[in-house]
Design an enzyme around this catalytic site. Sequence first.
Site, PDB file in Angstrom:
ATOM      1  N   HIS A 454       0.750  -1.414  -0.193  1.00 16.23           N
ATOM      2  CA  HIS A 454       0.001  -0.075  -0.587  1.00 16.23           C
ATOM      3  C   HIS A 454       0.872   1.587   0.203  1.00 16.23           C
ATOM      4  O   HIS A 454       2.168   1.174   0.365  1.00 16.23           O
ATOM      5  CB  HIS A 454      -0.710  -0.289   1.105  1.00 16.23           C
ATOM      6  CG  HIS A 454      -0.193  -0.045   2.448  1.00 16.23           C
ATOM      7  ND1 HIS A 454       0.387   1.740   3.078  1.00 16.23           N
ATOM      8  CD2 HIS A 454      -0.089  -0.543   3.434  1.00 16.23           C
ATOM      9  CE1 HIS A 454       0.197   0.552   4.514  1.00 16.23           C
ATOM     10  NE2 HIS A 454       0.381  -0.116   4.336  1.00 16.23           N
ATOM     11  N   CYS A 473       1.965  -4.549   7.357  1.00 12.69           N
ATOM     12  CA  CYS A 473       2.265  -5.143   5.835  1.00 12.69           C
ATOM     13  C   CYS A 473       3.482  -3.984   4.937  1.00 12.69           C
ATOM     14  O   CYS A 473       4.241  -3.710   5.848  1.00 12.69           O
ATOM     15  CB  CYS A 473       0.638  -3.684   5.748  1.00 12.69           C
ATOM     16  SG  CYS A 473      -0.947  -5.275   5.934  1.00 12.69           S
TER      17      CYS A 473
END
Length: 553
Positions: A454, A473
């Site tokens: 992301h 992440c």
Amino acid sequence: MLKGKKVAVIVCIILTVVVSVTSCKKGKKNRRSVLPDSSIYSSKNFTDILLDSTIVNNFFKTVSAEDTIREEVKEFYARRSYQSAWFNKNGLNNAAQNFYSQLKGYTYDFADSSFQNVELDNLLASAESDEKDFLDRKAEVQRLELLLTTTFFNYAIKAYGGIAKNPLDLEWFIPRKKKNYQLLLDSLVSLNKGEKVREPVNLYYIRLKEKLRIYRNIERKGGWPKVITAKKQLITGDRDSSILAAKQILFMIGDFRLKDTSMTFTDSLKNAVVRFQHRMGLKESGNLDVATLKEINQPVQFRIQQIMLNMERLRWVPEELEKDHLLINIPEYMLHVFENGKQVWTMNVVVGKTASQTTIFKGNLSTIVLNPYWNIPQSIIRNEILPQLKRGTGYLTRNNMEVLSGNKVINPSSVDWSNYTKNVPYIIRQKPGNKNSLGKMKFLFPNSYNIYLHDTPSKGHFGDSKRAFSHGCIRLSDPKKLALYLLRNNTEWKIEKVNEVLETDKETGIKVTPAIPVYIVYFTSWVDNTGQINFRNDLYGLDAKLAAEIFGE
């Protein structure tokens, strides 16, 4: 008429035999086929030197071997109709010499004496010294034949299969493909003179093995000196006795290309230090600072162990990766983009900190989400958000967050947050926008670890040499570049349309077709596409864990 009856009887007998054989096979579903493979074997591959099952069985009464090795050997000879693999009518064939050289190379490179066998050495020496006389000694021929085959399967499983421990226990969740050692030996014994022995490993393994040999040679010559200085930093123009040691080390490992025995910090040395720092993932200042001195003073034995640990991991990786794929190496903090089997570009990333490690696994990137919502994980809600909510719901407003019960947005003030200490039975998500923790886009590859790539509104860490700051992440330094690359063949989603959607706060999903494989890996040593060996620190302590399995440390 009589002839017809005879034919009928013969046909009946044949059918009975066929049915019996078929029934027999059905009763042994788990047994692997041991029929000769016509795609591998032809008349040129066979010799008139024969064994039989009794000889093989009697051999294992005198030589200890695990059941898996016994079965591999028995299957190998059954598939060859018990014809010799290592001898022809003139004596030992090329395959025997090739394999023995391979075995000696492994012993040298890995400093592993487990395959040393005096009986094997003596029999080989005898077979080479007088081939014709040796062929007349049938028992010795059979003994050497079976010793070579048994040693091959032991060697192949260790050299190419790796340790028996399940990689899942070592936090490696990329599927491990079982290697076909029968096919490997088939290929070896079918080689003509001068042909190269095929190894069932990937290119990265082969490159690292070449570097291992270089570092082994340095070790055998006594290693390298230590750079000892009272100064915190050595820079261009400095004179210090320790500078000579630095030049010697950097010369030995290929970063310094001059035979300079002076104690002066020259421009050439600075360039060498930059090369070294680049390979170590350090800030490329060209100065011998604290971090650089720490790495340069790691003994050669430490580097050898790093290489061997990562060669072990590479045994778990498929021989061939997909032509197009993404690879993220956690200790390197880097995303690599491969197209048609070649690296086309790279990107800095931020990975999970030690307390929230990024998982090692493979997924298939199938969706790009522009202006994403962030569904906040329970761990973050429990540890970071819930204490804030117990003081008031203003935290949610300030951070553009909302609360859902099922699929319905509810008023957070209607919830008594003091009732909860662990899991909260509500979804808390951050709405799309410039301050969203996922930035303006995320890349999904469905997995059970809730990990994805992301964007981020916090761009400050991408220039740091160490980039482990996320909750698990992976943050991208240039997500739009990746998005446009993945959509390069999608006529509907050109840069103008992507930008148009990004100007809004409307969540929009885009399918990536075909999905692209994503490998999240953990390598602290590798050879890059320029042929340079790289080393990184053991960010999550996984080298130490693997070393305990391999070296007992």
